[in-house]
Scaffold this motif. Structure first.
Motif, PDB file in Angstrom:
ATOM      1  N   PRO A  43       0.930  -3.396  -4.416  1.00  0.00           N
ATOM      2  CA  PRO A  43       1.328  -2.727  -5.363  1.00  0.00           C
ATOM      3  C   PRO A  43       2.691  -2.999  -6.020  1.00  0.00           C
ATOM      4  N   TRP A  44       3.043  -2.480  -7.127  1.00  0.00           N
ATOM      5  CA  TRP A  44       4.424  -2.698  -7.791  1.00  0.00           C
ATOM      6  C   TRP A  44       5.570  -1.907  -6.992  1.00  0.00           C
ATOM      7  N   ASN A  45       6.463  -2.586  -6.540  1.00  0.00           N
ATOM      8  CA  ASN A  45       7.594  -1.698  -6.142  1.00  0.00           C
ATOM      9  C   ASN A  45       8.753  -2.510  -5.978  1.00  0.00           C
ATOM     10  N   SER A  46       9.788  -1.883  -5.507  1.00  0.00           N
ATOM     11  CA  SER A  46      11.196  -2.598  -5.614  1.00  0.00           C
ATOM     12  C   SER A  46      11.384  -3.416  -4.390  1.00  0.00           C
ATOM     13  N   VAL A 108       0.004 -11.040  -5.638  1.00  0.00           N
ATOM     14  CA  VAL A 108       0.119 -10.996  -6.945  1.00  0.00           C
ATOM     15  C   VAL A 108       0.217  -9.334  -7.248  1.00  0.00           C
ATOM     16  N   THR A 109       1.053  -8.983  -8.399  1.00  0.00           N
ATOM     17  CA  THR A 109       1.287  -7.525  -8.705  1.00  0.00           C
ATOM     18  C   THR A 109       1.297  -7.281 -10.202  1.00  0.00           C
ATOM     19  N   THR A 110       1.326  -6.228 -10.638  1.00  0.00           N
ATOM     20  CA  THR A 110       1.340  -5.771 -12.049  1.00  0.00           C
ATOM     21  C   THR A 110       2.151  -4.346 -12.010  1.00  0.00           C
ATOM     22  N   ASN A 111       2.679  -3.902 -13.160  1.00  0.00           N
ATOM     23  CA  ASN A 111       3.264  -2.575 -13.157  1.00  0.00           C
ATOM     24  C   ASN A 111       2.404  -1.805 -13.688  1.00  0.00           C
ATOM     25  N   ALA A 202      -2.062   1.574  -8.760  1.00  0.00           N
ATOM     26  CA  ALA A 202      -2.437   0.982  -7.244  1.00  0.00           C
ATOM     27  C   ALA A 202      -3.744   1.757  -7.031  1.00  0.00           C
ATOM     28  N   ALA A 203      -3.967   2.838  -6.955  1.00  0.00           N
ATOM     29  CA  ALA A 203      -5.197   3.417  -6.756  1.00  0.00           C
ATOM     30  C   ALA A 203      -6.301   2.927  -7.680  1.00  0.00           C
ATOM     31  N   LYS A 204      -6.108   2.840  -8.667  1.00  0.00           N
ATOM     32  CA  LYS A 204      -7.232   2.161  -9.661  1.00  0.00           C
ATOM     33  C   LYS A 204      -7.658   0.643  -9.126  1.00  0.00           C
ATOM     34  N   MET A 205      -6.571  -0.061  -8.974  1.00  0.00           N
ATOM     35  CA  MET A 205      -6.496  -1.460  -8.443  1.00  0.00           C
ATOM     36  C   MET A 205      -7.291  -1.497  -7.132  1.00  0.00           C
TER      37      MET A 205
END
Length: 282
Positions: A43-46, A108-111, A202-205
């Motif tokens: 998941p997208w995070n800092s 791999v990630t996305t926002n 993230a839940a959808k992914m």
């Protein structure tokens, strides 16, 4: 004299062979950066793993990307595409040092979550399966991001090359892609927040990633989820091609004005206005 020439010749052969083997080893190392045992969505995070993460379908100030968005940090030499999914698929079949290094990132990630973003992540993780369904996935990404479905051979001939879709037979793949897009749309609306909201990306992914391959391989197994929207899109597409509808394109404006006797699905409308920046449907 002949003995001396034979010795020199043998020495040259040894040196050339050694140089060839050394060069081959360098080339192997050049094109084969360490490849992980598996690829995973994060998941997208800092606190993304900076040395081992690639960003898809969006941008990032420091991490490498596979993205069609402005401000991307795509590897030099990657073959272009109108969609991020297309870029990932291109990268999977491309032997370029910079591309290979990016494709060997473990995470791999996305926002955000949309069809192109989801497919970019799924293709990055499921590489063999992605290449086996290349045409369907490229169609899906275009439908999801641009609302443009190539539901006729003429549309593929005129516009398919933009996404490396060049075979008339892939018109069938466009219809399969539409079914899958409608499946994602229906499930997303039923179980999660409205499309394009980032709060439960993230839940959808995590819901779609393990389930998508089954429906990709057998769309009819999810007929009950996609058939209603799919039927509306196809009937609207056919209606727009009829005598009761009109598509006007005033020159020089990048504008398409679509007129129909009834409200139509946006996939139907946009599929008859490919290439125009603004679409108006009174």
């Amino acid at each position: 004299m002949s003995d001396g020439f034979g010795l020199v010749d043998a020495l040259q052969y040894v040196l050339i062979t050694a140089a060839f083997m050394f060069g081959a080893r360098l080339l192997y190392q050049f094109y084969n950066s360490p490849e992980p045992d598996s690829y995973n969505y994060t998941p997208w995070n800092s606190e993304l793993p900076e040395d081992d993460t690639v960003v898809v379908d969006c941008t990032h100030p420091t991490l490498p990307t596979l993205s069609h968005h402005r401000g991307h940090n795509n590897p030099p030499g990657i073959r272009g595409s109108d969609t991020s999914t297309g870029l990932v698929l291109n990268a999977l079949s491309q032997w370029n040092r910079d591309v290979v290094v990016v494709m060997h990132k473990r995470y791999v990630t996305t926002n955000h979550f949309d069809i192109d973003s989801f497919l970019s992540v799924w293709c990055y993780i499921n590489r063999k399966e992605a290449l086996e369904h290349d045409g369907v996935l490229r169609h899906m990404a275009r439908i999801g991001d641009f609302r443009e479905a190539f539901l006729s051979p003429d549309l593929i001939t005129a516009h398919g090359a933009e996404d490396h879709i060049t075979f008339i037979s892939s018109c069938r793949e466009a219809y399969t892609a539409l079914k899958l897009c409608c499946w994602i749309n229906t499930i997303e609306k039923r179980l999660f927040s409205a499309p394009y909201e980032g709060k439960d990306c993230a839940a959808k992914m995590e819901w779609f990633l393990p389930r998508f391959e089954r429906v990709l391989n057998d769309p009819e197994s999810a007929w009950g989820d996609w058939q209603q929207e799919y039927t509306r899109v196809v009937s609207g597409f056919d209606l727009m091609a009829g005598a009761d509808c009109m598509v006007e394109t005033p020159p020089g404006l990048g504008l398409a004005v679509l007129s129909a006797p009834e409200p139509l699905h946006y996939y139907s409308l946009f599929s008859h206005s490919i290439g125009y920046d603004v679409v108006v449907s009174p």
